[in-house]
Scaffold this active site. Structure first.
Site, PDB file in Angstrom:
ATOM      1  CB  SER A 113      -0.948  -0.075   1.201  1.00 12.11           C
ATOM      2  OG  SER A 113      -2.070   0.684   0.946  1.00 12.11           O
TER       3      SER A 113
ATOM      4  CG  HIS B 207      -5.644  -2.155  -0.247  1.00 14.84           C
ATOM      5  ND1 HIS B 207      -5.059  -1.626  -1.371  1.00 14.84           N
ATOM      6  CD2 HIS B 207      -5.037  -1.578   0.807  1.00 14.84           C
ATOM      7  CE1 HIS B 207      -4.123  -0.760  -0.988  1.00 14.84           C
ATOM      8  NE2 HIS B 207      -4.101  -0.715   0.335  1.00 14.84           N
TER       9      HIS B 207
HETATM   10  C1  GCU Z   1      -5.299   5.038   1.523  1.00 19.66           C
HETATM   11  C2  GCU Z   1      -4.644   5.801   0.396  1.00 19.66           C
HETATM   12  C3  GCU Z   1      -3.828   4.906  -0.518  1.00 19.66           C
HETATM   13  C4  GCU Z   1      -2.888   4.079   0.301  1.00 19.66           C
HETATM   14  C5  GCU Z   1      -3.658   3.344   1.361  1.00 19.66           C
HETATM   15  C6  GCU Z   1      -2.802   2.571   2.351  1.00 19.66           C
HETATM   16  O1  GCU Z   1      -6.320   4.252   1.013  1.00 19.66           O
HETATM   17  O2  GCU Z   1      -5.646   6.464  -0.314  1.00 19.66           O
HETATM   18  O3  GCU Z   1      -3.111   5.693  -1.445  1.00 19.66           O
HETATM   19  O4  GCU Z   1      -2.165   3.205  -0.519  1.00 19.66           O
HETATM   20  O5  GCU Z   1      -4.363   4.250   2.172  1.00 19.66           O
HETATM   21  O6  GCU Z   1      -1.629   2.836   2.530  1.00 19.66           O
HETATM   22  O7  GCU Z   1      -3.386   1.730   2.997  1.00 19.66           O
END
Ligand code: GCU
Length: 433
Positions: free
Chosen positions: A268, A411
């Site tokens: 992420s 995710h």
């Molecule tokens: C949020 C953000 C993302 C990121 C994510 C994370 O959703 O919008 O850009 O990758 O957090 O780090 O969990």
């Protein structure tokens, strides 16, 4: 299930919560007051900047011109416009190897623990690095270096690891929870395959919240009178990437580790971090970026899922990037780089982009298209790009020098992703096919 979820939530920092919660909800139509597009028909048309044309307009036709001219130009463009410039290795940095080699993990591993002091001031910013090498290793081993949302003591299942601290909700360090499993890594599996494993907690380097600068490593570099980094100076992602480079500074001194074969991985926002670290520090041998999305490996010019406008909106994550990045929120076509150039900066080294087919916010297709568009740079350097422009369905990996793998799901990483991570590392760091 609920108990487990509550425990997981308790374990996570502010940021980790965002990462998990998002996977289970349907995509929101508006985030921070900004509409989100999930319709392929409304992605828009765009022209990507050509990685193989120099700033003076001349084409890049050979590896020498790429290595000596174009690569540096693109690094500087990312520094100035997206992540911010970071300093080099601090002269006064020191390593305290407080655990010098203890048998661990049922005798499978030798464990070392190191505190990396970023300055001469031992009360100043510092980072704990945990390292395992296989106990039966005949010589220095390739290592997977992870950057995680959890303290080292929560990332592995080993009571011998120093109890860590994490940033709590009131922006103060609190003891890391016990028995938590967010981002937990199965180290034995890596050891059995002949790899070492190392990990750091990102919050040791710089906190992950607005206003965190005084509490992290970037504070050490503020000039008199400066209250925050200048618009072209490092955001938190560049600071976390810098921390990975400092971990490698230590690994270069560890006799159990082959520092020419260090892979890095993160999920992420830490996927974005490993992309930038790999692009910036050529000592990194291989990159595994999980769901790095916007501001990572997903093309910014595609209006799908998160955009630069969402990332840099004042209440969200502007602190993770250079101040200049926000200038492109409403004119992405003016950004002189895009994610395919970030992938290309890792060339000729291997990079694996792992996504999820339900992780719409991160735009898995945008990552695939970035990988495709980085192909010409890999080929110029004699390596194999993805060699297809047909996006594979979930569950079907492409593992060339560029790798792409989309799991069925949302995710983050899921256990089965590790089959691909290991196959990719074995192929490129152990010469196994
Ligand atoms: C949020 C953000 C993302 C990121 C994510 C994370 O959703 O919008 O850009 O990758 O957090 O780090 O969990």
């Amino acid at each position: 299930m609920l108990v487990k979820l509550l425990r997981v939530f308790a374990a996570m920092t502010l940021s980790g919560c965002a990462a998990l919660a998002q996977a289970d909800k349907p995509p929101a139509a508006v985030v921070a007051g900004i509409p989100v597009n999930y319709d392929e028909a409304r992605v828009g048309t765009y022209t990507l900047p050509d990685p193989l044309v120099l700033a003076d307009g001349k084409p890049v036709r050979d590896a020498k011109t790429w290595n000596e001219k174009r690569r540096g130009e693109i690094v500087r463009l990312f520094e100035e416009n997206q992540y911010g410039r970071s300093p080099g290795r601090p002269a006064a940095m020191s390593f305290d190897v407080f655990d010098k080699g203890t048998p661990a993990l049922d005798g499978k591993a030798i464990r070392r623990q190191v505190t990396i002091f970023f300055s001469a001031d031992k009360a100043g910013p510092k980072m704990d690095l945990l390292v395992y090498v296989p106990a039966n290793a005949a010589g220095p081993v390739p290592v997977l270096l992870n950057i995680g949302f959890s303290a080292n003591s929560s990332t592995v299942d080993d009571p011998g690891v120093k109890a860590g601290e994490v940033w709590g909700r009131d922006k103060k360090k609190v003891p890391a929870g016990q028995g938590m499993n967010f981002g937990r890594v199965d180290v034995a599996r890596l050891l059995d395959a002949g790899f070492g494993f190392a990990t750091v907690y990102y919050g040791d380097i710089d906190p992950d919240f607005l206003g965190g600068v005084p509490l992290g490593v970037r504070a050490l570099y503020l000039k008199p009178g400066q209250t925050g980094p200048a618009p072209d100076e490092w955001g938190a992602i560049a600071a976390w990437a810098w921390g990975l480079s400092r971990a490698i500074d230590y690994l270069e001194t560890d006799k159990g580790v082959d520092a020419t074969r260090v892979a890095i991985m993160g999920v992420s926002r830490l996927g974005k971090t490993v992309m930038w670290a790999g692009a910036h520090d050529p000592r990194i041998a291989l990159v595994i970026a999980s769901c790095s999305g916007e501001g990572g490996a997903a093309l910014s010019r595609r209006n799908y899922g998160e955009t630069i406008a969402h990332l840099t909106e004042a209440s969200r994550f502007p602190y993770q990037f250079a101040g200049n990045y926000a200038k492109f929120a409403n004119q992405v076509d003016k950004l002189p780089v895009d994610a395919h150039m970030l992938v290309a900066l890792i060339a000729p080294r291997p990079v694996l982009l792992q996504t999820g087919d339900k992780d719409f916010w991160s735009d898995p297709k945008g990552e695939f298209l970035a990988a495709v568009a980085a192909g010409p740079v890999y080929r110029l350097l004699g390596k194999q790009g993805l060699d297809t422009d047909r996006m594979p369905p979930a569950g079907v990996p492409i593992l060339h020098t560029i790798g792409y793998f989309m799991h069925a799901g949302g995710h983050g990483t899921i256990p089965s992703d590790w089959d691909q991570f290991l196959a990719f590392m074995q192929m490129h760091l152990q010469g196994k096919r």
